[in-house]
Write an enzyme that holds these catalytic residues in place. Structure first.
Site, mmCIF file in Angstrom:
data_model
loop_
_atom_site.group_PDB
_atom_site.id
_atom_site.type_symbol
_atom_site.label_atom_id
_atom_site.label_comp_id
_atom_site.label_asym_id
_atom_site.label_seq_id
_atom_site.Cartn_x
_atom_site.Cartn_y
_atom_site.Cartn_z
ATOM 1 C CG HIS A 61 -0.650 0.242 2.575
ATOM 2 N ND1 HIS A 61 0.537 -1.252 2.967
ATOM 3 C CD2 HIS A 61 -0.694 0.641 3.601
ATOM 4 C CE1 HIS A 61 1.045 -0.956 4.206
ATOM 5 N NE2 HIS A 61 0.383 1.098 4.458
ATOM 6 C CG HIS A 63 0.602 3.948 5.249
ATOM 7 N ND1 HIS A 63 -0.874 3.346 5.884
ATOM 8 C CD2 HIS A 63 -0.846 5.636 5.533
ATOM 9 C CE1 HIS A 63 -1.778 3.958 7.327
ATOM 10 N NE2 HIS A 63 -1.741 5.406 7.188
ATOM 11 C CG ASP A 65 4.490 2.684 7.384
ATOM 12 O OD1 ASP A 65 3.733 3.508 7.197
ATOM 13 O OD2 ASP A 65 5.072 2.530 8.456
ATOM 14 C CG HIS A 66 4.522 0.000 4.242
ATOM 15 N ND1 HIS A 66 4.289 -1.237 4.738
ATOM 16 C CD2 HIS A 66 3.864 0.656 5.254
ATOM 17 C CE1 HIS A 66 4.167 -1.329 5.861
ATOM 18 N NE2 HIS A 66 3.139 -0.505 6.464
ATOM 19 C CG HIS A 151 -4.217 -0.017 6.436
ATOM 20 N ND1 HIS A 151 -4.216 -0.104 7.496
ATOM 21 C CD2 HIS A 151 -2.850 0.263 5.649
ATOM 22 C CE1 HIS A 151 -3.306 0.682 8.540
ATOM 23 N NE2 HIS A 151 -2.788 1.006 7.050
ATOM 24 C CG ASP A 174 0.473 -2.066 7.484
ATOM 25 O OD1 ASP A 174 1.304 -2.446 7.812
ATOM 26 O OD2 ASP A 174 0.129 -0.618 7.856
ATOM 27 C CG HIS A 238 4.405 -2.694 10.561
ATOM 28 N ND1 HIS A 238 4.740 -1.017 10.842
ATOM 29 C CD2 HIS A 238 4.133 -1.483 8.962
ATOM 30 C CE1 HIS A 238 4.459 -0.234 10.894
ATOM 31 N NE2 HIS A 238 3.779 -0.415 9.628
#
Length: 275
Positions: A61, A63, A65-66, A151, A174, A238
């Site tokens: 995805h 986001h 942080d990814h 998510h 996630d 994570h």
């Protein structure tokens, strides 16, 4: 056999000991980088893998942080190696817009390097593919398929199932528990799942931190997902809050209350082999 290496087991919370979310999957001669959290190439270098070695990048995805170091993966492969074949980037809808935005942000750097190096005449070679379900890869004995996860409000999000020579690994990204993740994970040798400690997060006073409870799986929920799917090994990553030294048995016990199989958790660079 498939080899899983947790390159980064951290989260948006900056941790001196844990890089951002990222997992390396080795299947035969293929190397797949799943998500690109902060510090990913430094961690990959620690296991002898560079940007030039990557077969493809898989994004669960978008986001922040990814995908924090996706630009670093793209630029490093382009500038510091002599690989000219396009890098496949496979993710959910929206991935192409993110990559286009990164290339726009990198436009000054790209122009500088093309002007300076006679052998660099084109921008980074990339092939972007967007999927929400179904098969996405079939090369050299490796197959990959994806399924949607939950998510929300982040959507769409996907999980990947990598299969090679009879072995299979699912990378959940996630997600809260959902039927599509159960189905994708069914009978897999390993499930790599992000987890939070709900019992600890509920103690913090800030509502913004508590907000993560409604769209991430707890350790117990990850264990229950693994049990329903009948996977062989559950690999936790994570960690929120960060997994502190000496807490390993606590985290493992929470998962073991729901799942009777092999449970793996630990620091960055943990390697697990299955199949």
């Amino acid at each position: 056999m498939i080899e899983i290496t947790l390159l980064g087991t951290g989260s948006p919370m900056v941790d001196a000991n844990r890089a951002g979310p990222s997992t390396l999957v080795r299947a035969g001669d293929a190397l797949f980088l799943v998500d690109c959290g902060r510090g990913v190439l430094q961690r990959a270098a620690a296991v002898g893998v560079g940007a030039a070695n990557l077969t493809a990048v898989l994004l669960t995805h978008l986001h922040s942080d990814h995908i924090t170091d996706l630009n670093d993966v793209i630029t490093t492969r382009w500038v510091t190696t002599f690989v000219r074949s396009p890098l496949p980037i496979i993710g959910p809808p929206g991935t192409r817009a993110v990559v286009d935005g990164l290339l726009t942000a990198l436009a000054p750097d790209i122009s500088y390097r093309i002007a300076h190096h006679a052998d660099i005449t084109e921008p980074p070679a990339l092939e972007v593919y967007e999927y929400t379900e179904g098969p996405v890869w079939d090369q050299d004995g490796v197959t990959i398929r994806v399924a949607p996860t939950d998510h929300r409000p982040v959507e769409p999000t996907i999980a990947f199932r990598v299969e090679y020579d009879g072995a299979s690994v699912v990378l959940a990204g996630d997600s809260v528990p959902c039927d599509t993740l159960d189905q994708l994970s069914s009978g897999a040798d390993a499930l790599v799942h992000t987890v939070i400690r709900k019992d600890l997060v509920t103690l913090v006073p800030q509502q913004r931190l508590k907000d993560i409870l409604d769209y991430h799986s707890s350790v117990e929920q990850a264990g229950a997902t693994a049990a329903r799917a009948g996977v062989g090994t559950l690999v936790l990553t994570h960690y929120v809050p960060p997994l502190a030294p000496g807490q390993e048995d606590q985290w493992r016990a929470l998962a073991a209350g729901e799942f009777g199989g092999r449970i793996e958790l630990g620091d960055d660079l943990l390697t697990v082999q299955v199949g």
